[in-house]
Every structure is written in C-alpha cells, then in structure tokens.
Design an enzyme around this catalytic site. Structure first.
Site, mmCIF file in Angstrom:
data_model
loop_
_atom_site.group_PDB
_atom_site.id
_atom_site.type_symbol
_atom_site.label_atom_id
_atom_site.label_comp_id
_atom_site.label_asym_id
_atom_site.label_seq_id
_atom_site.Cartn_x
_atom_site.Cartn_y
_atom_site.Cartn_z
ATOM 1 N N ASN A 135 2.342 1.373 4.395
ATOM 2 C CA ASN A 135 2.624 0.099 5.078
ATOM 3 C C ASN A 135 2.298 0.157 6.575
ATOM 4 O OD1 ASN A 135 5.507 -2.093 5.683
ATOM 5 N ND2 ASN A 135 3.411 -2.660 5.252
ATOM 6 N N ASP A 189 -8.334 3.549 1.108
ATOM 7 C CA ASP A 189 -7.408 3.994 2.154
ATOM 8 C C ASP A 189 -8.207 4.457 3.380
ATOM 9 O OD1 ASP A 189 -5.511 5.156 3.723
ATOM 10 O OD2 ASP A 189 -4.721 6.499 2.183
ATOM 11 N N CYS A 248 -1.421 0.784 7.417
ATOM 12 C CA CYS A 248 -2.868 0.539 7.543
ATOM 13 C C CYS A 248 -3.309 -0.712 6.781
ATOM 14 C CB CYS A 248 -3.671 1.744 7.046
ATOM 15 S SG CYS A 248 -3.425 3.233 8.035
ATOM 16 N N ARG A 249 -3.319 -0.648 5.448
ATOM 17 C CA ARG A 249 -3.914 -1.719 4.658
ATOM 18 C C ARG A 249 -3.013 -2.930 4.456
ATOM 19 N NH1 ARG A 249 -5.202 2.100 -0.248
ATOM 20 N NH2 ARG A 249 -3.352 3.066 0.677
ATOM 21 N N SER A 250 -1.771 -2.720 4.012
ATOM 22 C CA SER A 250 -0.960 -3.896 3.667
ATOM 23 C C SER A 250 -0.592 -4.759 4.881
ATOM 24 C CB SER A 250 0.271 -3.516 2.837
ATOM 25 O OG SER A 250 1.124 -2.641 3.508
ATOM 26 N N CYS A 276 0.872 -1.180 0.000
ATOM 27 C CA CYS A 276 0.000 0.000 0.000
ATOM 28 C C CYS A 276 0.910 1.231 0.000
ATOM 29 C CB CYS A 276 -0.968 -0.034 1.182
ATOM 30 S SG CYS A 276 -0.185 -0.028 2.797
HETATM 31 P P1 4NP Z 1 -1.735 2.789 4.088
HETATM 32 O O1 4NP Z 1 -2.438 4.107 4.659
HETATM 33 O O2 4NP Z 1 -1.189 3.150 2.744
HETATM 34 O O3 4NP Z 1 -2.885 1.836 4.000
HETATM 35 O O4 4NP Z 1 -0.685 2.378 5.088
HETATM 36 C C1 4NP Z 1 -1.795 5.335 4.761
HETATM 37 C C2 4NP Z 1 -0.848 5.542 5.743
HETATM 38 C C3 4NP Z 1 -0.239 6.778 5.878
HETATM 39 C C4 4NP Z 1 -0.583 7.798 5.013
HETATM 40 C C5 4NP Z 1 -1.528 7.592 4.018
HETATM 41 C C6 4NP Z 1 -2.135 6.355 3.901
HETATM 42 N N1 4NP Z 1 0.024 9.077 5.161
HETATM 43 O O5 4NP Z 1 -0.368 9.999 4.429
HETATM 44 O O6 4NP Z 1 0.911 9.227 5.998
#
Ligand code: 4NP
Length: 155
Positions: free
Chosen positions: A14, A126, A16-18, A11
């Site tokens: 790294n 997201d 939240c989703r992955s 993602c």
């Molecule tokens: P992820 O979510 O891609 O699912 O881990 C996010 C984590 C952090 C951010 C955006 C999405 N950020 O903008 O810091």
C-alpha cells in the site's frame, strides 16, 4: 457511504501501486461527476501509517493528483463488507484477499486489469525494486483500469 459504490484497491505494501490506483480512480470519478468512495490498502502491514513511496508521490503529483497525505494501512475483515468492490493489483494479492475473505463478505473481489477489455488476467507489475520508469508504467496501467472501471460502474 453516500454513493452506490465503494471501491478498494489492494497491493502488497500500500505504498506503490494501490495508492496510484486510488488516485487515478478518484481523478476519473471526479471527472465524471460520480459519487464513489475510494480507498486503498495492502495485504501486508509492514508500511502501515507511512506515506506512499516518494516515487509514487512524484508520479501522482505530475499527473495532478497528489497523494503525499495518504497513509498505508492493511486490509481488514470489515473491508469485505464496507466496500462493494475490492480489486487486487496482482494475482498473489488476489489469492491472499480471497483466502482471507470472511464468510459474510459482500464485496466483489477481482483482478484490476480484468476491467480492461483485452488485458484480462494481466497484473500491474510491482515497481518497488525498479527505477522511476516503472512507476510511469504503473500509472499507465492503473489509469487505463480506472477509466474502464468508471465507465463500467456508470453503466
Ligand atoms: P506495493 O509495492 O505493493 O505496490 O506497495 C511494494 C511495497 C513494499 C514492498 C514490496 C512491494 N516491500 O517489500 O516492502
């Protein structure tokens, strides 16, 4: 690597989703007794070294697969050869993965929900800027994909 397959979920951050995709898939391959290497990474390195988002940790714990020990990392060029499959959680990260792929890449690169019949082309949204309910949706998506992917690799 001992098994035939090594799967990386990717993602943006790294956190939240992955990590949830990694947890759901690990749970599934263990349930099926499969020997598969499983990992996750982000296309961005902003959160490198950090544990997953507390909201992801809470969902994973509730589903019986704690992820508090994981540490975020950015995708590396070596990942394109080390893993047999690299799955992006959304189209933006799929595009980044494809653009950065080295000439000697061997991994099959794809969109995670393409594994789920009837959900081809869909993204795992997201949940970072939303509330806890969004992380339940993430879990539903990644566990559905994990089941379908494990079945596919099992053949
Ligand atoms: P992820 O979510 O891609 O699912 O881990 C996010 C984590 C952090 C951010 C955006 C999405 N950020 O903008 O810091």
């Amino acid at each position: 690597m001992s098994g035939r397959y090594a799967v990386l979920f990717v993602c943006l951050g790294n956190i939240c989703r992955s990590p949830l995709a990694e947890a759901a898939f690990r749970q599934e391959v263990e349930r099926l007794g499969m020997d598969v290497e499983v990992d996750s990474a982000g296309t961005a390195g902003w959160h490198s070294g950090k544990a997953p988002d507390p909201r992801s940790c809470a969902v994973a714990k509730a589903k019986g697969v704690p992820i508090d020990h994981l540490a975020a990392r950015q995708v590396t060029l070596a990942d394109y050869r080390r893993f047999t499959h690299i799955f992006a959680l959304d189209e933006d990260n799929l595009a980044v993965l494809q653009a950065r792929a080295p000439a000697d890449a061997t991994a099959e690169i794809g969109l995670l929900l393409d594994c789920v019949p009837g959900r081809e082309g869909e993204e795992v949204a997201d949940p970072y800027y939303g509330d806890a309910a969004g992380f339940e949706v993430t879990w539903r998506d990644v566990s559905e994909a994990a089941r379908a992917l494990a079945e596919r690799l099992r053949g």
